[in-house]
Design a protein around this motif. Structure first.
Motif: not given
Lengths: 300, 139
Positions: A83-90, A92
């Motif tokens: 699953i490709e996501i590309l979520e910036d951990i910062y 939130e």
């Protein structure tokens, strides 16, 4: 769509080729049989190998949609997929920081995120600042760097509101303050009655620089006992701040501190930093810092 | 609990030590869990910029015990490092930053530079294994 099926009873199925929504057609096609068919469709969906039927639950339909998008059909046999996501951990944290900043702005409060290494004299400078501003500027402190109750006591007695964050007991990320922690700490302050809030961050030159907490600007305290090379060793921290307090100037006669070298190193990572040479212990040079801190004549 | 113990014993590492990576791993684990739901995660891929001050080995070590005993236990962490780079506002030159992290332009010496990469901390992909789907495929 539009297929016609003649059913004698409810046991039927020739129309099972993966047409989501087919049941609607049947209601029109069959007089008096529609009730039976509605039940049949639910019961037969497992035999439809390509049918994305509703009764299998949304999760599977979602997985399959993702697998289709990614082009990986191996999941059907192995249950594995990527699953490709590309979520910036910062992201939130940054959203919460914006919310904090809006709360500060709504109350008209200037907020400074004050950082340093441990032992730089941050609490001492804060103590002196509170004493100097008492009666003229209404100050709140979010205190995230308390080692002992003794530290908290040092800041009491100057009329400032103090909200303590206990960072030593597994409270979120312990090496820095983040936006959710500040949001909690805000419950301990009455922003409407304040002019200035100082967030005393955890003593650490690494991660506090990376987490926005909703402050308007960042400042740091650096002690000349730390060595001239610190700006080059911790460039992210030194670059993140608008102001640098160069503390413990009263110790200069006993050290070989090279102030010019330090300024050169600061310029390499943060050429626009405002630098205040001072001694929190003696009070020397603190006045200029206080002007900047309170947003006074700092922008000259 | 394990993380809390590590915190207590490493508090003396005033540079942040591994504590920084522990904290980041917790944020990462939360994001992975949101994306994976109940499904078992076999691998997690993350891109980390050079300005995030992450030590890959420390990150890998922190990951193993942050996820221990959680639904992510056993998930491999794959880190892609992205070099930090600055672009000069005066001469336009782009410089990739090495271990010497001065932010002045290497071409013209100007201090007016912008960071153009290196601040990434992005969960890019996860490999999941869904036991429910294995059953379905066999039926």
């Amino acid at each position: 769509m539009g297929r016609f099926h003649r059913h004698d009873d409810g046991s039927v199925h020739s129309h099972d080729h993966g047409e989501a929504g087919h049941s609607h057609d049947h209601d029109h096609d069959h007089d008096g049989h529609s009730h039976d068919h509605d039940h049949d469709h639910d019961g037969h969906s497992h035999s439809h190998s390509h049918d994305h039927s509703h009764d299998e639950g949304h999760d599977h339909a979602h997985d399959e949609a993702l697998a289709e998008l990614i082009g990986d059909h191996s999941g059907y046999q192995t249950g594995r997929e990527r699953i490709e996501i590309l979520e910036d951990i910062y992201a939130e944290n940054d959203r919460l920081a914006d919310a904090n900043r809006r709360a500060f702005d709504a109350a008209g409060v200037r907020v400074i995120n004050l950082m340093s290494s441990p032992g730089s004299g941050k609490t001492t400078l804060l103590q002196r600042s509170l004493a100097a501003l008492e009666g003229s500027v209404r100050v709140g402190v979010i205190e995230g760097d308390i080692e002992t109750p003794l530290d908290a006591e040092r800041l009491g007695g100057y009329g400032a509101q103090i909200s303590l964050l206990n960072t030593g007991n597994g409270f979120g990320g312990e090496c820095h303050l983040d936006a959710p922690m500040i949001a909690k700490a805000l419950r301990g302050l009455d922003l409407e009655t304040l002019d200035l809030v100082v967030i005393e961050n955890v003593g650490n030159l690494v991660c506090p620089a990376e987490f926005e907490v909703g402050e308007h600007t960042k400042a740091m305290v650096y002690a000349i006992t730390e060595g001239e090379d610190k700006p080059l060793k911790y460039p992210v921290m030194f670059r993140s701040v608008e102001a640098i307090c160069v503390n413990k100037l009263d110790l200069a006669p006993y050290l070989d501190f090279d102030m010019e070298l330090f300024y050169r190193n600061v310029a390499a990572v943060n050429p626009t930093a405002k630098v205040f040479e001072l001694s929190a212990r003696t009070g020397e040079g603190v006045e200029a810092w206080l002007e900047w801190l309170t947003g006074g004549a700092a922008d000259d | 609990m394990v993380a809390a113990r590590l915190w207590n014993t490493s508090r003396g590492q005033v540079k942040g030590g591994e504590v920084h990576e522990v904290s980041l791993c917790r944020s990462l684990a939360a994001a992975v869990t949101r994306a994976a739901g109940e499904r078992r995660v076999e691998a997690v891929e993350v891109s980390i910029g050079g300005l995030r001050q992450v030590v890959p080995d420390a990150m890998a070590h922190a990951w193993t015990f942050v996820v221990r005993g959680t639904t992510l236990d056993g998930a491999a962490l794959r880190i892609t490092s992205i070099p930090a780079a600055i672009t000069c506002d005066d001469c336009g030159a782009t410089t990739e930053l090495g271990p010497e992290l001065g932010f002045d332009c290497r071409s013209c010496g100007s201090g007016h530079t912008r960071v153009t990469s290196g601040e990434e901390f992005t969960l890019t992909a996860i490999d999941i294994c869904d036991p429910a789907r294995v059953t379905k495929g066999e039926s």
